[in-house]
Design a protein around this motif. Sequence first.
Motif, PDB file in Angstrom:
ATOM      1  N   MET A 235      -7.104  -5.518   6.769  1.00  0.00           N
ATOM      2  CA  MET A 235      -8.137  -4.571   6.376  1.00  0.00           C
ATOM      3  C   MET A 235      -7.584  -3.287   5.785  1.00  0.00           C
ATOM      4  SD  MET A 235     -10.649  -5.143   9.670  1.00  0.00           S
ATOM      5  CE  MET A 235     -11.788  -3.850   9.182  1.00  0.00           C
ATOM      6  N   GLY A 236      -6.256  -3.095   5.842  1.00  0.00           N
ATOM      7  CA  GLY A 236      -5.685  -1.887   5.282  1.00  0.00           C
ATOM      8  C   GLY A 236      -4.290  -1.644   5.814  1.00  0.00           C
ATOM      9  N   VAL A 237      -3.742  -0.475   5.468  1.00  0.00           N
ATOM     10  CA  VAL A 237      -2.392  -0.078   5.890  1.00  0.00           C
ATOM     11  C   VAL A 237      -2.480   1.301   6.532  1.00  0.00           C
ATOM     12  CG1 VAL A 237      -1.391  -1.376   3.967  1.00  0.00           C
ATOM     13  CG2 VAL A 237      -1.787   1.093   3.724  1.00  0.00           C
ATOM     14  N   CYS A 238      -1.404   1.701   7.223  1.00  0.00           N
ATOM     15  CA  CYS A 238      -1.386   3.059   7.766  1.00  0.00           C
ATOM     16  C   CYS A 238       0.048   3.510   8.010  1.00  0.00           C
ATOM     17  CB  CYS A 238      -2.197   3.151   9.063  1.00  0.00           C
ATOM     18  SG  CYS A 238      -1.340   2.558  10.518  1.00  0.00           S
ATOM     19  N   PHE A 239       0.233   4.831   8.099  1.00  0.00           N
ATOM     20  CA  PHE A 239       1.507   5.398   8.510  1.00  0.00           C
ATOM     21  C   PHE A 239       1.581   5.336  10.031  1.00  0.00           C
ATOM     22  CE2 PHE A 239       1.033   7.697   4.404  1.00  0.00           C
ATOM     23  CZ  PHE A 239       2.226   7.297   3.824  1.00  0.00           C
ATOM     24  N   ILE A 240       2.720   4.885  10.540  1.00  0.00           N
ATOM     25  CA  ILE A 240       2.872   4.765  11.987  1.00  0.00           C
ATOM     26  C   ILE A 240       4.363   4.758  12.320  1.00  0.00           C
ATOM     27  CG2 ILE A 240       2.879   2.234  11.993  1.00  0.00           C
ATOM     28  CD1 ILE A 240       1.178   2.366  14.569  1.00  0.00           C
ATOM     29  N   ALA A 241       4.718   5.237  13.504  1.00  0.00           N
ATOM     30  CA  ALA A 241       6.118   5.216  13.930  1.00  0.00           C
ATOM     31  C   ALA A 241       6.557   3.777  14.203  1.00  0.00           C
ATOM     32  CB  ALA A 241       6.298   6.076  15.175  1.00  0.00           C
ATOM     33  N   GLU A 242       7.831   3.498  13.936  1.00  0.00           N
ATOM     34  CA  GLU A 242       8.307   2.108  13.944  1.00  0.00           C
ATOM     35  C   GLU A 242       8.147   1.414  15.282  1.00  0.00           C
ATOM     36  OE1 GLU A 242      12.600   1.778  13.338  1.00  0.00           O
ATOM     37  OE2 GLU A 242      12.784   3.925  13.745  1.00  0.00           O
ATOM     38  N   TYR A 243       8.349   2.115  16.416  1.00  0.00           N
ATOM     39  CA  TYR A 243       8.277   1.447  17.711  1.00  0.00           C
ATOM     40  C   TYR A 243       6.847   1.245  18.184  1.00  0.00           C
ATOM     41  CZ  TYR A 243      13.225   2.673  17.790  1.00  0.00           C
ATOM     42  OH  TYR A 243      14.552   2.813  17.482  1.00  0.00           O
ATOM     43  N   SER A 244       5.896   1.812  17.461  1.00  0.00           N
ATOM     44  CA  SER A 244       4.488   1.641  17.821  1.00  0.00           C
ATOM     45  C   SER A 244       3.823   0.515  17.046  1.00  0.00           C
ATOM     46  CB  SER A 244       3.713   2.946  17.579  1.00  0.00           C
ATOM     47  OG  SER A 244       4.221   3.983  18.383  1.00  0.00           O
ATOM     48  N   ALA A 245       4.503   0.025  16.005  1.00  0.00           N
ATOM     49  CA  ALA A 245       3.919  -1.027  15.159  1.00  0.00           C
ATOM     50  C   ALA A 245       4.213  -2.396  15.757  1.00  0.00           C
ATOM     51  CB  ALA A 245       4.468  -0.919  13.746  1.00  0.00           C
ATOM     52  N   SER A 246       3.842  -2.575  17.008  1.00  0.00           N
ATOM     53  CA  SER A 246       4.121  -3.831  17.717  1.00  0.00           C
ATOM     54  C   SER A 246       2.820  -4.578  17.964  1.00  0.00           C
ATOM     55  CB  SER A 246       4.833  -3.533  19.042  1.00  0.00           C
ATOM     56  OG  SER A 246       4.084  -2.619  19.813  1.00  0.00           O
ATOM     57  N   HIS A 247       2.551  -5.523  17.083  1.00  0.00           N
ATOM     58  CA  HIS A 247       1.322  -6.317  17.192  1.00  0.00           C
ATOM     59  C   HIS A 247       1.522  -7.578  16.368  1.00  0.00           C
ATOM     60  CE1 HIS A 247      -2.891  -7.529  16.721  1.00  0.00           C
ATOM     61  NE2 HIS A 247      -3.172  -6.712  17.724  1.00  0.00           N
ATOM     62  N   PRO A 248       1.082  -8.722  16.873  1.00  0.00           N
ATOM     63  CA  PRO A 248       1.226  -9.939  16.067  1.00  0.00           C
ATOM     64  C   PRO A 248       0.552  -9.795  14.705  1.00  0.00           C
ATOM     65  CG  PRO A 248       0.567 -10.474  18.320  1.00  0.00           C
ATOM     66  CD  PRO A 248       0.473  -8.996  18.192  1.00  0.00           C
ATOM     67  N   GLY A 249       1.264 -10.184  13.674  1.00  0.00           N
ATOM     68  CA  GLY A 249       0.705 -10.124  12.321  1.00  0.00           C
ATOM     69  C   GLY A 249       0.888  -8.790  11.632  1.00  0.00           C
ATOM     70  N   VAL A 250       1.570  -7.828  12.291  1.00  0.00           N
ATOM     71  CA  VAL A 250       1.788  -6.510  11.705  1.00  0.00           C
ATOM     72  C   VAL A 250       3.264  -6.362  11.339  1.00  0.00           C
ATOM     73  CG1 VAL A 250       1.771  -4.016  12.108  1.00  0.00           C
ATOM     74  CG2 VAL A 250      -0.120  -5.431  12.938  1.00  0.00           C
ATOM     75  N   CYS A 251       3.511  -5.957  10.091  1.00  0.00           N
ATOM     76  CA  CYS A 251       4.872  -5.676   9.616  1.00  0.00           C
ATOM     77  C   CYS A 251       5.020  -4.173   9.414  1.00  0.00           C
ATOM     78  CB  CYS A 251       5.150  -6.408   8.304  1.00  0.00           C
ATOM     79  SG  CYS A 251       5.071  -8.210   8.437  1.00  0.00           S
ATOM     80  N   HIS A 252       6.261  -3.719   9.342  1.00  0.00           N
ATOM     81  CA  HIS A 252       6.510  -2.288   9.210  1.00  0.00           C
ATOM     82  C   HIS A 252       7.746  -2.074   8.351  1.00  0.00           C
ATOM     83  CE1 HIS A 252       8.025   1.718  10.424  1.00  0.00           C
ATOM     84  NE2 HIS A 252       6.758   2.007  10.690  1.00  0.00           N
ATOM     85  N   ARG A 253       7.663  -1.123   7.423  1.00  0.00           N
ATOM     86  CA  ARG A 253       8.811  -0.738   6.615  1.00  0.00           C
ATOM     87  C   ARG A 253       8.931   0.786   6.653  1.00  0.00           C
ATOM     88  NH1 ARG A 253       9.229  -5.318   7.182  1.00  0.00           N
ATOM     89  NH2 ARG A 253       9.594  -6.987   5.660  1.00  0.00           N
ATOM     90  N   PRO A 254      10.138   1.309   6.853  1.00  0.00           N
ATOM     91  CA  PRO A 254      10.308   2.761   6.905  1.00  0.00           C
ATOM     92  C   PRO A 254      10.045   3.412   5.560  1.00  0.00           C
ATOM     93  CG  PRO A 254      12.431   1.660   6.886  1.00  0.00           C
ATOM     94  CD  PRO A 254      11.401   0.582   7.046  1.00  0.00           C
ATOM     95  N   VAL A 255       9.568   4.631   5.607  1.00  0.00           N
ATOM     96  CA  VAL A 255       9.327   5.428   4.400  1.00  0.00           C
ATOM     97  C   VAL A 255      10.569   6.264   4.120  1.00  0.00           C
ATOM     98  CG1 VAL A 255       8.016   7.372   3.487  1.00  0.00           C
ATOM     99  CG2 VAL A 255       6.821   5.503   4.621  1.00  0.00           C
TER     100      VAL A 255
END
Length: 294
Positions: A235-255
């Motif tokens: 449904m969208g993207v968001c800014f978030i700290a790397e250790y908080s992006a822990s959820h199945p189906g969620v990826c994270h790349r540093p800015v």
Amino acid sequence: MEMHEIRYFLAASETLNFHRAADLVHVGQPALTRAIQKLEAELGGYLFHREKTRVRLTDFGCLMRTHLDEVLQRSETAKRTARSFLSLETASLTLGVMCTIGPLRFIGFLNAFRERYPGIEVTVIEGAATHLTDLLTEGKLDVALLARPEPFDHGLKADPVYRERFGIAFSTGHPFEMRNTLHLADVRGEAYLERINCEYGDHIDGLCRNIGFDIRSAFRSEREDWILAMIAAGMGVCFIAEYSASHPGVCHRPVVDPEIIREVSLVSVTDRLPSPVVSAFAEAVKEHDWQMAQ
């Protein structure tokens, strides 16, 4: 009135014999007699009828026996409680944790702390950074795990715990997944999911305005779990700290350019003398290997 005077009186009221009472409390009879006489002087009345062949409690002595026995029991209970507290056998800690901090990183630490100090009951209060800061200064929290882009207020002491990078979280299969790093401007044109309680929200908004665009939110929520679930659903993207992006189906790349890093600190009130429990918790936080934490 001293506690040994009360103990001597209670021993004498139990035995009705000053010699046996002195043996019971391991003092000489003259010392016991003097202590009871001093207690009588302090209370303003005779506690015993001293007869040639026996000793009897006066009516005043019977009345005082009940009250002084309660005083002694409360004193002993207070001593036991103090020993348990100071030795961390029985104690409690109220810990504030920002709602934007992912819990998975702390599970291992909290489990290790519990194994080391099984007598400490830890209560975790979750909330926004500003709310937790208020609770901390009001004395409703012992310590708190907080982060903010600007220095902490005067009167608060912040001991760094670990650092983590901010980045963009997105769903599995998103084109961002093919890249190792992202830029602030990459959220332009994306449906943005706003984390209302993000302590870096205003800071990130300002950085985006500096490079020529405003973030427009498609959805806003106070709930981190809702935001992560919406990201996973595409449904969208968001800014978030790397250790908080822990959820199945969620990826994270540093800015990068600019890199945004938050420092999570253990925060306490500067002028508040730490209890043994707080000191033990702070030491455990300091000793923990946060680089290896999962």
